[in-house]
Scaffold this motif. Sequence first.
Motif, mmCIF file in Angstrom:
data_model
loop_
_atom_site.group_PDB
_atom_site.id
_atom_site.type_symbol
_atom_site.label_atom_id
_atom_site.label_comp_id
_atom_site.label_asym_id
_atom_site.label_seq_id
_atom_site.Cartn_x
_atom_site.Cartn_y
_atom_site.Cartn_z
ATOM 1 N N GLY A 30 47.257 66.348 34.807
ATOM 2 C CA GLY A 30 45.906 66.289 34.269
ATOM 3 C C GLY A 30 45.105 67.477 34.740
ATOM 4 O O GLY A 30 45.664 68.488 35.164
ATOM 5 N N TYR A 31 43.800 67.357 34.678
ATOM 6 C CA TYR A 31 42.916 68.454 35.066
ATOM 7 C C TYR A 31 42.817 68.575 36.581
ATOM 8 O O TYR A 31 42.766 67.581 37.308
ATOM 9 C CB TYR A 31 41.528 68.243 34.481
ATOM 10 C CG TYR A 31 41.415 68.669 33.030
ATOM 11 C CD1 TYR A 31 41.118 69.992 32.700
ATOM 12 C CD2 TYR A 31 41.603 67.760 31.993
ATOM 13 C CE1 TYR A 31 41.012 70.396 31.386
ATOM 14 C CE2 TYR A 31 41.494 68.149 30.672
ATOM 15 C CZ TYR A 31 41.203 69.464 30.373
ATOM 16 O OH TYR A 31 41.099 69.864 29.061
ATOM 17 N N ILE A 32 42.773 69.824 37.035
ATOM 18 C CA ILE A 32 42.497 70.152 38.429
ATOM 19 C C ILE A 32 41.114 70.803 38.455
ATOM 20 O O ILE A 32 40.876 71.806 37.787
ATOM 21 C CB ILE A 32 43.537 71.142 39.001
ATOM 22 C CG1 ILE A 32 44.963 70.620 38.811
ATOM 23 C CG2 ILE A 32 43.241 71.423 40.471
ATOM 24 C CD1 ILE A 32 45.294 69.380 39.590
ATOM 25 N N GLY A 33 40.199 70.218 39.213
ATOM 26 C CA GLY A 33 38.830 70.718 39.239
ATOM 27 C C GLY A 33 38.637 71.836 40.247
ATOM 28 O O GLY A 33 38.966 71.676 41.425
ATOM 29 N N ILE A 34 38.111 72.960 39.789
ATOM 30 C CA ILE A 34 37.769 74.071 40.671
ATOM 31 C C ILE A 34 36.442 73.760 41.354
ATOM 32 O O ILE A 34 35.435 73.508 40.685
ATOM 33 C CB ILE A 34 37.647 75.388 39.877
ATOM 34 C CG1 ILE A 34 39.002 75.788 39.300
ATOM 35 C CG2 ILE A 34 37.062 76.501 40.751
ATOM 36 C CD1 ILE A 34 38.914 76.941 38.313
ATOM 37 N N GLU A 35 36.428 73.782 42.684
ATOM 38 C CA GLU A 35 35.188 73.541 43.431
ATOM 39 C C GLU A 35 35.077 74.578 44.543
ATOM 40 O O GLU A 35 35.498 74.348 45.683
ATOM 41 C CB GLU A 35 35.134 72.122 43.987
ATOM 42 C CG GLU A 35 33.746 71.781 44.535
ATOM 43 C CD GLU A 35 33.619 70.323 44.902
ATOM 44 O OE1 GLU A 35 32.475 69.825 44.910
ATOM 45 O OE2 GLU A 35 34.636 69.670 45.193
ATOM 46 N N TYR A 36 34.496 75.706 44.201
ATOM 47 C CA TYR A 36 34.297 76.771 45.184
ATOM 48 C C TYR A 36 33.063 76.469 46.017
ATOM 49 O O TYR A 36 31.988 76.169 45.495
ATOM 50 C CB TYR A 36 34.132 78.123 44.479
ATOM 51 C CG TYR A 36 33.765 79.249 45.419
ATOM 52 C CD1 TYR A 36 34.648 79.675 46.400
ATOM 53 C CD2 TYR A 36 32.519 79.864 45.335
ATOM 54 C CE1 TYR A 36 34.308 80.689 47.287
ATOM 55 C CE2 TYR A 36 32.168 80.889 46.204
ATOM 56 C CZ TYR A 36 33.065 81.296 47.176
ATOM 57 O OH TYR A 36 32.711 82.302 48.046
ATOM 58 N N GLU A 37 33.209 76.572 47.350
ATOM 59 C CA GLU A 37 32.105 76.239 48.254
ATOM 60 C C GLU A 37 31.924 77.306 49.321
ATOM 61 O O GLU A 37 31.361 77.042 50.387
ATOM 62 C CB GLU A 37 32.359 74.864 48.898
ATOM 63 C CG GLU A 37 31.103 74.168 49.383
ATOM 64 C CD GLU A 37 31.387 72.750 49.867
ATOM 65 O OE1 GLU A 37 31.891 72.607 50.990
ATOM 66 O OE2 GLU A 37 31.112 71.802 49.124
ATOM 67 N N GLY A 38 32.403 78.497 49.054
ATOM 68 C CA GLY A 38 32.297 79.567 50.044
ATOM 69 C C GLY A 38 30.982 80.315 49.984
ATOM 70 O O GLY A 38 30.160 80.105 49.099
#
Length: 323
Positions: free
Chosen positions: A288-296
């Motif tokens: 399924g979908y993999i969510g990109i969550e950039y927090e840098g």
Amino acid sequence: MTGTLGTRRQFCGQAGRLAAGMTLTGGFAASGSPAVAALARHQPVAAEPPFRLSLAQWSLHRMLGDGKLDHLDFAKLTREEFGLDAVEYVNSFFKDKAEDAGYLVEMIKRCADHGVRSLLIMVDGEGALGAADRAERLKSVRNHHRWADAARVLGCHSIRVNAQSSGSFEEQQKLAADGLSLLSEYCAALRLNVIVENHGGLSSNGKWLAGTIAMTGMENCGTLPDFGNFTVNHDTGEMYDRYEGVAELMPVAKAVSAKSYDFDEAGNETTIDFPRLMGIVHAAGYRGYIGIEYEGGRLDEAGGIKATRDLLARCFAAFPENG
């Protein structure tokens, strides 16, 4: 506004009828779509190839907070800047719009204009689903109803919630499982999943969270494993092993959040072994979908999102079916 179940169903029906009148680009519609069919099975939207990428709205929290990006333009930026076709919302960026049918329909239209799917809403700030006081626990459950209704209107497959509680390991499991099961019962009628992220405290203990989900006994209650949120105690710095944690949460995962912080010159994440984690995700059978969550903080938000996207693409290419 809490409202009765009847009033909420009228609201969902009103917004749903408006949304159903619009034809969406990208080969799906607000009703009768693959996304809605998947909801009936309490599963994430199926995708070809096995993994596709979505964008978690938190990746752009600075732009949204500074007023450089309007929430309604999130879908457009996701498609035009990053070449992605699915989004994951954060409720704080449209906090007062959960019951605004016109606004929700405008969100659907913006997604349609750019061929973007709405996958889930991450819900924060609505109370502790594992509150020790039953009245407070029930209030928190009711507070989440409006976001479940909104998610259903938008065509999402899930709402992401937290499992805050207090007491011993076992007490917190029992309390959180009670609140989650009550919310899951409400969401089951909407053909919607309730998914819990490892998000600090005992929820970042993979054994605790997996056990709590099992205690709900609800098919539509699962997890959203996050690659980065494994700090059990912020005061002491106690960490749970992220690789063990993701492995424990994957059997009941209905979404995955690929959290990233920084990258080296070769494009590898400097604190998280992405190939290893994606191997765990793949081995668990999740597709399924993999969510990109950039927090840098070193890279700007657009740069961090693109670096995460490109790293995940390399991980996907290494799987046997892509060889």
